[in-house]
Design a protein around this motif. Structure first.
Motif, PDB file in Angstrom:
ATOM      1  N   ARG A 235     -40.861  16.067   7.422  1.00 37.91           N
ATOM      2  CA  ARG A 235     -39.532  16.444   7.906  1.00 37.91           C
ATOM      3  C   ARG A 235     -39.590  17.645   8.842  1.00 37.91           C
ATOM      4  O   ARG A 235     -38.764  17.773   9.760  1.00 37.91           O
ATOM      5  CB  ARG A 235     -38.612  16.724   6.722  1.00 37.91           C
ATOM      6  N   THR A 236     -40.565  18.528   8.619  1.00 42.98           N
ATOM      7  CA  THR A 236     -40.728  19.694   9.497  1.00 42.98           C
ATOM      8  C   THR A 236     -41.927  19.552  10.415  1.00 42.98           C
ATOM      9  O   THR A 236     -42.200  20.439  11.225  1.00 42.98           O
ATOM     10  CB  THR A 236     -40.890  20.974   8.651  1.00 42.98           C
ATOM     11  N   LYS A 238     -45.224  19.648   9.734  1.00 37.47           N
ATOM     12  CA  LYS A 238     -46.215  20.691   9.490  1.00 37.47           C
ATOM     13  C   LYS A 238     -47.235  20.241   8.453  1.00 37.47           C
ATOM     14  O   LYS A 238     -46.880  19.573   7.479  1.00 37.47           O
ATOM     15  CB  LYS A 238     -45.528  21.967   8.991  1.00 37.47           C
TER      16      LYS A 238
END
Length: 351
Positions: A235-236, A238
């Motif tokens: 979702r990010t 990372k």
């Protein structure tokens, strides 16, 4: 060096021709018997293991109970991966170089039908809602999206990507398919409703197998060019952790307890077990043959079957002792493996 030959007598030529015709007839008969016998034998066994010998353009059929090869069958060129259809009535074998899909009886390996003109289906998967059929065309550097109606696949969109799309998994809501790009070292997310790339991110050297943890929390990425599994917060976008497993971390199989997953380390020739909750390696299975690759789990969750890509063998591991208890000789470069009597695969990963 120079060779010279004396002409043959007409009688000798006639005799040789008759022998050649007889030999040809026997060869054809043998080929027919070879093509039908494995299916007849395998149909007598409830548990048939289907192994793709990708380097030999064939599949091997193994009796799951006796661990004996009961037959072989020709496929197209380079069959690497396979996938059960949503209705469980067919097993799809993807012939990447022959650009075709073979449909087999998943219980016996008996041929059902073939679908041509599917470009380079190296890897394949169905979305959890079963509306999308997706293939990763590794040598063509693209991902192809197909509509699926339970019988037919029709092209929806071809999406060019950076370099060598490899493995895939889906989000539980069927809105996103995630694909690794081996040669560009990236992970890409494709939006299925719009058939477009949502984002891409670097993850490391030669990413391969993908696995979504329960609740769609993290993506696990097997880093075949390294010695770890990358934990990705998708979702990010990372990498939040790297779990050291072994050289050539490649592919995954859930152990069906809701907490652990096996990852094959193709260069290290080991299999590691990862805890979903702690995101740590809890064990290694050693003493294996070279190149462990794809895996399958028996219905009682005790035996882990694995293809040894570099050793022309399939192995059977007893998970209670974490020991290799048997090896079965097959043909060149065994890759995909499937049997119907197996422990369930945890969704939304390819079933």
């Amino acid at each position: 060096m120079v060779f010279s030959f004396k002409p043959l007598k007409p009688s000798t030529l006639s005799w040789l021709a008759s022998r050649a015709r007889a030999a040809s007839q026997r060869t054809v008969l043998s080929m027919l018997v070879a093509a039908t016998l494995p299916l007849a034998v395998s149909s007598a066994h409830a548990g048939t293991v289907i192994v793709l010998d990708s380097g030999a353009a064939q599949l091997s059929l193994i009796d799951q109970a006796t661990h004996k090869v009961v037959g072989t069958m020709p496929t197209g060129k380079e069959p690497h991966h396979l996938m059960i259809t949503p209705d469980k009535r067919s097993l799809i074998v993807a012939n990447s170089v022959s650009n075709s899909l073979m449909f087999l009886d998943p219980n016996t390996g008996k041929f059902q039908r073939q679908v041509a003109d599917i470009d380079d289906p190296y890897q394949l998967g169905f979305s959890p809602d079963r509306k999308w059929f997706v293939t990763a065309a590794l040598r063509l550097d693209r991902v192809d999206l197909y509509h699926y109606d339970g019988e037919n696949v029709t092209v929806a969109k071809r999406i060019p990507l950076a370099k060598t799309p490899s493995h895939m998994t889906f989000s539980s809501d069927s809105k996103t398919v995630f694909v690794t790009l081996q040669d560009s070292g990236e992970l890409v997310a494709i939006d299925l409703p719009t058939q477009s790339v949502k984002w891409r991110m670097p993850v490391g050297k030669t990413p391969a197998g993908l696995w979504m943890t329960p609740g769609d929390k993290y993506l696990l990425v097997g880093m075949t060019g390294e010695d770890d599994v990358a934990v990705v917060d998708w979702r990010t976008q990372k990498v939040v952790k790297r779990i050291q497993t072994g050289r050539g971390a490649h592919n995954f199989r859930s152990l069906s307890d809701g907490r652990h997953i096996a990852v094959s380390n193709r260069v290290e020739s080991t299999i590691s077990i990862i805890d979903y909750e702690t995101l740590t390696k809890v064990a290694d299975i050693t003493g294996l043959m070279p190149g462990p690759d794809d895996m399958e789990l028996s219905a009682d969750k005790r035996y882990l079957w694995v293809t040894f890509r570099f050793a022309r063998h399939v192995g059977v591991i007893d998970l209670t002792t974490r020991k290799l208890v048997d090896t079965i000789a097959v043909n060149r470069s065994p890759h995909g493996i499937y049997f119907a009597e197996r422990a369930p695969v945890l969704s939304p990963n390819p079933d």
